[in-house]
Design a protein around this motif. Structure first.
Motif, PDB file in Angstrom:
ATOM      1  N   SER A 299      30.370  31.536  27.313  1.00 30.93           N
ATOM      2  CA  SER A 299      29.296  32.380  26.795  1.00 30.93           C
ATOM      3  C   SER A 299      28.496  31.652  25.717  1.00 30.93           C
ATOM      4  CB  SER A 299      29.862  33.669  26.214  1.00 30.93           C
ATOM      5  OG  SER A 299      30.689  33.403  25.094  1.00 30.93           O
TER       6      SER A 299
ATOM      7  N   THR B 162      29.449  39.505  26.295  1.00 26.33           N
ATOM      8  CA  THR B 162      28.209  38.999  26.858  1.00 26.33           C
ATOM      9  C   THR B 162      27.900  39.771  28.123  1.00 26.33           C
ATOM     10  OG1 THR B 162      28.687  36.771  26.020  1.00 26.33           O
ATOM     11  CG2 THR B 162      27.002  36.962  27.736  1.00 26.33           C
TER      12      THR B 162
ATOM     13  N   GLU C  86      24.446  29.554  21.793  1.00 24.62           N
ATOM     14  CA  GLU C  86      24.902  29.705  20.412  1.00 24.62           C
ATOM     15  C   GLU C  86      24.636  28.433  19.604  1.00 24.62           C
ATOM     16  OE1 GLU C  86      28.865  31.100  19.950  1.00 24.62           O
ATOM     17  OE2 GLU C  86      28.595  32.786  21.331  1.00 24.62           O
TER      18      GLU C  86
ATOM     19  N   GLN D 176      24.601  32.162  26.118  1.00 23.04           N
ATOM     20  CA  GLN D 176      23.827  32.758  25.041  1.00 23.04           C
ATOM     21  C   GLN D 176      23.081  31.737  24.190  1.00 23.04           C
ATOM     22  OE1 GLN D 176      25.732  36.844  23.786  1.00 23.04           O
ATOM     23  NE2 GLN D 176      27.099  35.190  23.202  1.00 23.04           N
TER      24      GLN D 176
END
Length: 251
Positions: free
Chosen positions: A142, A248, A148, A146
């Protein structure tokens, strides 16, 4: 007997964390499991736990970043168990830095141990997976989905793995081979070390998980992978499964 009785699985990075959890869960469902990694001690510990539960395990020490080692992992697995039905590409090395501080060496490490290792393992396994009409599970993240912060090299590698997975799902479907991605959130040793060093980050992560906890490598991730590679999920390929307790949500 278990839903994977008579099948053989190869799990890279199977000595600890999520890889260990997946290996234990596959063995619990009756699969013979080959576990690979660079640290013989952790591989032996996992293999002993599988054997203690009545399962069959083979350890192969090697580095997935080396093509010859990957070829040897597959050959040893098939030589020992006579077939290969499941390939789980779990191993991954990476460093975490801000994008402007990320070096070429950082990216090279992530790619060599991630998408290139997956590419090599899938090519080496293909003849055997065609014979068994088997299944491949690649590990995503994730952090990549996403985007990050501070995960530049890691995110690049993990999204490359997802792209490769989708191509393989289209090309290998005609062989009856399914290829999917799982993105887990589980308390591996690496995750525990990271959260211990960044308690505020740990609190933010937990607060963002609707189910309110990090996953267990075997119960929450491993058993899901065992279900995914079984005949119960025989019509699913090219998918990304977010095994993160709802952290998520993607469409």
């Amino acid at each position: 007997m278990g839903r994977l009785a008579g099948k053989t699985a190869l799990v890279t990075g199977g000595g600890q964390g999520v890889g260990r959890g997946i290996a234990l869960a596959l063995a619990a469902q009756g699969a013979a499991v080959a576990i690979t990694g660079r640290t013989e001690r952790t591989l032996k510990d996992t293999a002993a736990e599988i054997a203690g539960r009545g399962g069959r395990a083979l350890i192969v020490v090697g580095d997935v970043g080396e093509r010859d080692d990957v070829d040897r992992m597959v050959a040893r697995t098939v030589g020992e168990f006579g077939r290969l039905d499941v390939l789980v590409n779990n191993a991954q090395s990476s460093v975490q830095r801000a994008l402007e501080q990320t070096s070429y060496a950082d990216v090279e490490l992530a790619y060599r141990s991630g998408p290139l290792a997956v590419f090599h393992a899938m090519q080496a396994a293909l003849p055997h997976l065609r014979a068994s009409r088997g299944s491949v599970v690649n590990l995503g993240s994730s952090a990549a989905v996403q985007g990050e912060a501070t995960f530049a090299a890691y995110a690049m590698a993990k999204e490359a793995i997802r792209g490769l997975t989708r191509v393989a799902a289209r090309e290998w479907g005609r062989y009856g081979i399914r290829v999917n991605v799982v993105c887990p959130a589980a308390l591996s040793p690496a995750a525990e070390e990271f959260f211990a060093a960044h308690p505020e980050k740990a609190e933010r992560v937990l607060s963002a998980i609707p189910l309110g906890r990090m996953g267990d490598p075997e119960r929450d991730v491993g058993r899901a992978v065992a279900a995914l590679v079984s005949d119960d999920m025989a019509y699913l390929t090219g998918a990304t499964l977010m095994l993160e307790g709802g952290r998520t949500l993607i469409g």
